[in-house]
Design a protein around this motif. Structure first.
Motif, short mmCIF file in Angstrom:
data_model
loop_
_atom_site.label_atom_id
_atom_site.label_comp_id
_atom_site.label_asym_id
_atom_site.label_seq_id
_atom_site.Cartn_x
_atom_site.Cartn_y
_atom_site.Cartn_z
N LEU A 26 0.82 -1.21 0.00
CA LEU A 26 0.00 0.00 0.00
C LEU A 26 0.86 1.27 0.00
O LEU A 26 0.55 2.24 -0.69
CB LEU A 26 -0.92 0.01 1.23
CG LEU A 26 -2.04 -1.03 1.24
CD1 LEU A 26 -2.70 -1.07 2.62
CD2 LEU A 26 -3.08 -0.74 0.16
N LEU A 27 1.96 1.24 0.75
CA LEU A 27 2.77 2.45 0.90
C LEU A 27 3.36 2.90 -0.43
O LEU A 27 3.44 4.09 -0.72
CB LEU A 27 3.89 2.20 1.92
CG LEU A 27 4.77 3.39 2.28
CD1 LEU A 27 3.95 4.50 2.93
CD2 LEU A 27 5.90 2.96 3.21
N TYR A 28 3.80 1.94 -1.25
CA TYR A 28 4.46 2.29 -2.52
C TYR A 28 3.60 1.99 -3.74
O TYR A 28 4.12 1.97 -4.86
CB TYR A 28 5.79 1.54 -2.62
CG TYR A 28 6.81 2.01 -1.60
CD1 TYR A 28 7.43 3.24 -1.74
CD2 TYR A 28 7.12 1.24 -0.49
CE1 TYR A 28 8.35 3.69 -0.80
CE2 TYR A 28 8.04 1.67 0.46
CZ TYR A 28 8.66 2.90 0.29
OH TYR A 28 9.55 3.34 1.21
N LEU A 57 5.89 10.54 4.23
CA LEU A 57 5.85 11.63 5.19
C LEU A 57 4.81 11.36 6.27
O LEU A 57 5.06 11.58 7.46
CB LEU A 57 5.52 12.94 4.47
CG LEU A 57 5.33 14.17 5.37
CD1 LEU A 57 6.62 14.50 6.11
CD2 LEU A 57 4.87 15.37 4.54
N GLY A 58 3.65 10.87 5.87
CA GLY A 58 2.63 10.54 6.85
C GLY A 58 3.11 9.49 7.83
O GLY A 58 2.85 9.57 9.04
N LEU A 85 -7.75 0.87 8.23
CA LEU A 85 -7.93 2.21 7.67
C LEU A 85 -7.10 2.38 6.40
O LEU A 85 -7.59 2.92 5.39
CB LEU A 85 -7.54 3.26 8.70
CG LEU A 85 -7.55 4.73 8.22
CD1 LEU A 85 -8.94 5.11 7.72
CD2 LEU A 85 -7.08 5.66 9.33
N ALA A 86 -5.85 1.92 6.43
CA ALA A 86 -5.00 2.04 5.25
C ALA A 86 -5.58 1.27 4.06
O ALA A 86 -5.56 1.76 2.93
CB ALA A 86 -3.60 1.53 5.57
N GLY A 110 -0.45 6.91 4.69
CA GLY A 110 0.88 6.72 5.25
C GLY A 110 0.87 6.79 6.76
O GLY A 110 1.55 6.00 7.44
N ALA A 111 0.09 7.73 7.31
CA ALA A 111 -0.02 7.83 8.76
C ALA A 111 -0.65 6.57 9.34
O ALA A 111 -0.28 6.11 10.43
CB ALA A 111 -0.84 9.06 9.14
#
Length: 408
Positions: A26-28, A57-58, A85-86, A110-111
């Motif tokens: 998910l991040l990338y 950044l998140g 949530l992500a 990201g957070a």
């Protein structure tokens, strides 16, 4: 009872392997389809890159708050809610046609994944009691490499057929399967001692983690190692497509397959750390990364790609050991904050090192950048070499050599 404990550890390993895969997929996810974003929204490449930067950044910003909250609400609850949530945002992104909103959602996503990245090591240290922690953490880091590689490859292939929406949807589907496995497999905490929601002791834990001399070696490995890693992968594409190599861009993108080396070495380094101790294995990982850098100085494409595999394997071996070491070195009352600080150093190093590495390449070429990155890795190794000291009175984790002896 022993069988129950072994089954529980197996469940933890499988759950965190699935969670790590979902996290990094998910991040990338936007990275392989950035050209499609640029074409669809008529944006410059640098602007579309915000979709990747917003996610990291998140994660960096949310790591410490979520790591701290895990001390209050429980590590499993934070990790499960964060990944759900992500994943929900990942399923929503293909339907958003407004670029600023996409960037904002990526920041939140990201957070959210920071809830796993910042808490996993502390959860492992609590629930395994240090038993085979290196092996378990190695599998978790292996999941991050698989997720990072598979998300990029799947998104890129799907993006060729269905545009950026298809690429993001394919990655979200993969992450969704892993998220379900994570939620079903991850056991509830048995050993965490939760704290009350009082900001003073929680902030004290953050300060303790940030100022503990024993934690500086793994933090420096995270910052300088990840900075070197991102710098290499940011710049390598330019070197491959430019003369004299002149590799076609589509083939140059296959360099991401070198991530597979990290999948192998992170799991192997974890097992070796349980047997031989964390310090020598971590130093071996950093030394291997330096060797890979030196190999990439060659002008032959095969030698360069071999160096990339060696460099990648060495970095992930060091990262696997350093991240697991944090959970043992930190005091029990600040493990969540210490794990979060490690993630802050890791992704902070990614942001800063990636930029500085590019600046060094523009100013001095590949050889100059290699010299800079080599110095960073040596600087990361120095405090590891000098880290022979006992824990302070009252800390739960024994000094690393004693810990290894008790595990063997």
């Amino acid at each position: 009872m022993l069988t129950d404990d072994l089954n529980r550890i197996r469940r933890i390993r499988l759950a965190l392997l699935a969670g790590a895969l979902a996290l990094f997929a998910l991040l990338y996810a936007p990275q392989p389809v950035l050209p499609q974003f640029a074409e669809s929204f008529a944006l410059a490449p640098g602007t579309t890159a915000l979709l990747v930067s917003a996610g990291t950044l998140g994660l960096a910003v949310a790591a410490i708050p979520l790591g701290t909250l895990s001390e209050v609400f429980g590590r499993r609850r934070i990790m499960v809610c964060s990944l759900l949530l992500a994943e929900a945002i990942g399923l929503l992104l293909p339907f958003v046609a407004h670029f600023p909103l996409l960037v904002a959602l990526r920041l939140v996503q990201g957070a959210a994944v920071a809830g796993i990245a910042a808490v996993a090591a502390a959860y492992l240290a609590d629930e395994t009691g240090g038993r085979d922690l290196g092996t378990t953490m190695g599998l978790y880091v292996a999941g991050t490499t698989i997720g990072g590689m598979s998300g990029r490859l799947l998104g890129g292939i799907a993006g060729d057929f269905a545009g950026w929406t298809g690429g993001l949807a394919a990655v979200a589907a993969l992450a969704g399967i892993c998220t379900v496995a994570f939620v079903l497999l991850l056991p509830r905490e048995r050993h965490q001692r939760r704290q009350e929601l009082r900001w003073t002791p929680l902030l004290t834990g953050v300060r303790a983690a940030a100022t503990d001399p024993a934690l500086r070696p793994p933090f420096l490995v995270a910052a300088l190692g990840m900075g070197s890693f991102v710098a290499v992968y940011n710049v390598l594409g330019f070197r491959l497509v430019e003369p004299p190599l002149s590799v076609p861009p589509a083939l140059a993108a296959l360099a991401f397959l070198a991530y597979a080396a990290g999948t192998v070495t992170s799991a192997l380094a974890g097992r070796l750390a349980d047997r031989w101790g964390r310090r020598p294995v971590l130093l071996a990982g950093l030394g291997t990364a330096v060797l890979g850098l030196l190999l990439m100085l060659g002008g032959n494409l095969v030698v360069i790609l071999t160096g990339l595999v060696v460099f990648t394997g060495g970095f992930f071996a060091a990262h696997s050991v350093a991240s697991g070491w944090v959970g043992l070195l930190a005091s029990p009352s600040a493990r969540g904050q210490a794990s979060a600080m490690y993630q802050l150093a890791y992704y902070g190093g990614s942001s800063v090192g990636g930029v500085l590495g590019g600046v060094a390449y523009a100013a001095w070429g590949w050889a100059g950048m290699t010299a800079v990155l080599g110095c960073w890795l040596v600087l990361a190794a120095v405090p590891v070499l000098r880290s022979r000291r006992a824990r302070t009175v009252g800390a739960a984790a024994p000094e690393p050599e004693a810990q290894v002896a008790s595990e063997s």
